[in-house]
Write a protein that holds these residues in place. Structure first.
Motif, mmCIF file in Angstrom:
data_model
loop_
_atom_site.group_PDB
_atom_site.id
_atom_site.type_symbol
_atom_site.label_atom_id
_atom_site.label_comp_id
_atom_site.label_asym_id
_atom_site.label_seq_id
_atom_site.Cartn_x
_atom_site.Cartn_y
_atom_site.Cartn_z
ATOM 1 N N TYR A 200 10.096 4.711 -0.018
ATOM 2 C CA TYR A 200 11.011 5.818 -0.275
ATOM 3 C C TYR A 200 10.429 7.149 0.186
ATOM 4 C CZ TYR A 200 13.250 2.118 -2.782
ATOM 5 O OH TYR A 200 13.834 0.922 -3.086
ATOM 6 N N THR A 201 9.108 7.283 0.129
ATOM 7 C CA THR A 201 8.462 8.482 0.659
ATOM 8 C C THR A 201 8.652 8.547 2.160
ATOM 9 O OG1 THR A 201 6.813 8.401 -1.103
ATOM 10 C CG2 THR A 201 6.297 9.761 0.814
ATOM 11 N N ALA A 202 8.478 7.405 2.842
ATOM 12 C CA ALA A 202 8.659 7.357 4.293
ATOM 13 C C ALA A 202 10.099 7.674 4.677
ATOM 14 C CB ALA A 202 8.255 5.989 4.827
ATOM 15 N N ILE A 203 11.058 7.145 3.936
ATOM 16 C CA ILE A 203 12.466 7.424 4.217
ATOM 17 C C ILE A 203 12.752 8.909 4.029
ATOM 18 C CG2 ILE A 203 14.819 7.059 3.374
ATOM 19 C CD1 ILE A 203 13.982 4.151 2.759
ATOM 20 N N LYS A 204 12.259 9.483 2.937
ATOM 21 C CA LYS A 204 12.487 10.900 2.657
ATOM 22 C C LYS A 204 11.905 11.777 3.757
ATOM 23 C CE LYS A 204 11.482 14.414 -0.786
ATOM 24 N NZ LYS A 204 10.809 14.720 -2.031
ATOM 25 N N LYS A 205 10.743 11.404 4.287
ATOM 26 C CA LYS A 205 10.076 12.190 5.319
ATOM 27 C C LYS A 205 10.494 11.791 6.733
ATOM 28 C CE LYS A 205 7.914 14.968 2.811
ATOM 29 N NZ LYS A 205 8.204 16.386 2.948
ATOM 30 N N LYS A 206 11.392 10.808 6.853
ATOM 31 C CA LYS A 206 11.933 10.357 8.142
ATOM 32 C C LYS A 206 10.835 9.890 9.095
ATOM 33 C CE LYS A 206 15.793 13.538 7.786
ATOM 34 N NZ LYS A 206 16.474 14.673 8.366
ATOM 35 N N ILE A 207 9.933 9.054 8.573
ATOM 36 C CA ILE A 207 8.869 8.490 9.408
ATOM 37 C C ILE A 207 8.915 6.974 9.321
ATOM 38 C CG2 ILE A 207 7.364 10.501 9.198
ATOM 39 C CD1 ILE A 207 5.687 8.893 7.180
ATOM 40 N N ALA A 208 8.316 6.319 10.305
ATOM 41 C CA ALA A 208 8.257 4.858 10.333
ATOM 42 C C ALA A 208 7.388 4.349 9.191
ATOM 43 C CB ALA A 208 7.704 4.399 11.668
ATOM 44 N N PHE A 209 7.651 3.112 8.762
ATOM 45 C CA PHE A 209 6.947 2.535 7.621
ATOM 46 C C PHE A 209 6.646 1.069 7.879
ATOM 47 C CE2 PHE A 209 7.100 0.165 3.613
ATOM 48 C CZ PHE A 209 6.080 0.797 2.920
ATOM 49 N N VAL A 210 5.425 0.644 7.528
ATOM 50 C CA VAL A 210 5.044 -0.766 7.560
ATOM 51 C C VAL A 210 4.478 -1.114 6.191
ATOM 52 C CG1 VAL A 210 3.558 -2.519 8.590
ATOM 53 C CG2 VAL A 210 4.540 -0.747 10.027
ATOM 54 N N ASP A 211 5.060 -2.133 5.570
ATOM 55 C CA ASP A 211 4.595 -2.600 4.265
ATOM 56 C C ASP A 211 3.390 -3.502 4.477
ATOM 57 O OD1 ASP A 211 4.219 -3.548 1.717
ATOM 58 O OD2 ASP A 211 6.219 -4.417 1.504
ATOM 59 N N VAL A 212 2.223 -3.058 4.044
ATOM 60 C CA VAL A 212 1.000 -3.836 4.217
ATOM 61 C C VAL A 212 0.515 -4.413 2.882
ATOM 62 C CG1 VAL A 212 0.256 -2.668 6.305
ATOM 63 C CG2 VAL A 212 -0.416 -1.740 4.101
ATOM 64 N N ASN A 213 1.441 -4.657 1.972
ATOM 65 C CA ASN A 213 1.109 -5.203 0.674
ATOM 66 C C ASN A 213 0.550 -6.620 0.835
ATOM 67 O OD1 ASN A 213 0.961 -5.885 -2.019
ATOM 68 N ND2 ASN A 213 2.970 -5.050 -2.515
ATOM 69 N N GLN A 214 -0.448 -6.983 0.019
ATOM 70 C CA GLN A 214 -1.094 -8.287 0.146
ATOM 71 C C GLN A 214 -0.198 -9.453 -0.247
ATOM 72 O OE1 GLN A 214 -2.165 -5.843 -1.897
ATOM 73 N NE2 GLN A 214 -2.502 -6.618 -3.951
ATOM 74 N N GLU A 215 0.922 -9.192 -0.914
ATOM 75 C CA GLU A 215 1.834 -10.264 -1.295
ATOM 76 C C GLU A 215 2.851 -10.602 -0.206
ATOM 77 O OE1 GLU A 215 2.013 -7.668 -4.042
ATOM 78 O OE2 GLU A 215 0.321 -8.587 -5.070
ATOM 79 N N LYS A 216 2.717 -9.984 0.957
ATOM 80 C CA LYS A 216 3.651 -10.272 2.050
ATOM 81 C C LYS A 216 3.513 -11.714 2.507
ATOM 82 C CE LYS A 216 4.559 -7.847 5.337
ATOM 83 N NZ LYS A 216 5.297 -7.097 6.248
ATOM 84 N N LYS A 217 4.518 -12.224 3.166
ATOM 85 C CA LYS A 217 4.473 -13.593 3.684
ATOM 86 C C LYS A 217 3.684 -13.682 4.979
ATOM 87 C CE LYS A 217 8.769 -14.741 1.488
ATOM 88 N NZ LYS A 217 10.172 -14.997 1.574
ATOM 89 N N ILE A 218 3.479 -12.551 5.648
ATOM 90 C CA ILE A 218 2.731 -12.524 6.904
ATOM 91 C C ILE A 218 1.355 -11.941 6.618
ATOM 92 C CG2 ILE A 218 2.608 -11.506 9.211
ATOM 93 C CD1 ILE A 218 5.651 -11.413 9.198
ATOM 94 N N SER A 219 0.321 -12.630 7.101
ATOM 95 C CA SER A 219 -1.043 -12.185 6.864
ATOM 96 C C SER A 219 -1.495 -11.205 7.935
ATOM 97 C CB SER A 219 -1.979 -13.401 6.876
ATOM 98 O OG SER A 219 -3.315 -12.985 6.846
ATOM 99 N N TYR A 220 -2.304 -10.235 7.527
ATOM 100 C CA TYR A 220 -2.923 -9.312 8.467
ATOM 101 C C TYR A 220 -4.418 -9.590 8.587
ATOM 102 C CZ TYR A 220 1.383 -6.556 8.250
ATOM 103 O OH TYR A 220 2.683 -6.131 8.323
ATOM 104 N N GLY A 221 -4.866 -10.753 8.144
ATOM 105 C CA GLY A 221 -6.273 -11.116 8.192
ATOM 106 C C GLY A 221 -6.652 -11.752 9.528
ATOM 107 N N ALA A 222 -7.890 -11.511 9.958
ATOM 108 C CA ALA A 222 -8.485 -12.080 11.171
ATOM 109 C C ALA A 222 -7.736 -11.615 12.427
ATOM 110 C CB ALA A 222 -8.530 -13.593 11.088
ATOM 111 N N TYR A 223 -7.986 -12.260 13.547
ATOM 112 C CA TYR A 223 -7.398 -11.822 14.810
ATOM 113 C C TYR A 223 -5.885 -12.023 14.821
ATOM 114 C CZ TYR A 223 -6.595 -11.117 19.744
ATOM 115 O OH TYR A 223 -6.132 -10.638 20.939
#
Length: 85
Positions: free
Chosen positions: A33-56
């Motif tokens: 909601y902060t990103a929407i209010k400021k009109k900037i792009a947003f990526v959810d990097v929460n650890q409970e996501k279904k897609i992992s950001y670990g390793a290569y």
């Protein structure tokens, strides 16, 4: 372009976004909601996501998500002046 990963309260996030001219916010879902209010792009990097950001492979996933957020066509609309102004 600045990439910011913030673990600060939402009221301080908005101030930091303005101070540092941030273009994209990488944070947990509550910061959307902060990103929407400021009109900037947003990526959810929460650890409970279904897609992992670990390793290569995770770095590839993050790059794909950042590209999708930055190239989202909605920012051409929100970045322009409103027709009634």
């Amino acid at each position: 372009m600045y990439l910011f990963l913030m673990k600060v309260p939402a009221n301080e996030q908005a101030k930091l976004i303005d101070e540092h001219n941030v273009d994209i916010l990488l944070a947990g879902g509550r910061s959307l909601y902060t990103a929407i209010k400021k009109k900037i792009a947003f990526v959810d990097v929460n650890q409970e996501k279904k897609i992992s950001y670990g390793a290569y492979g995770g770095l590839e996933n993050l790059a794909i998500d950042v590209c999708a957020a930055v190239n989202n066509p909605v920012f051409r609309v929100v970045g322009s002046e409103a027709p009634w102004e």
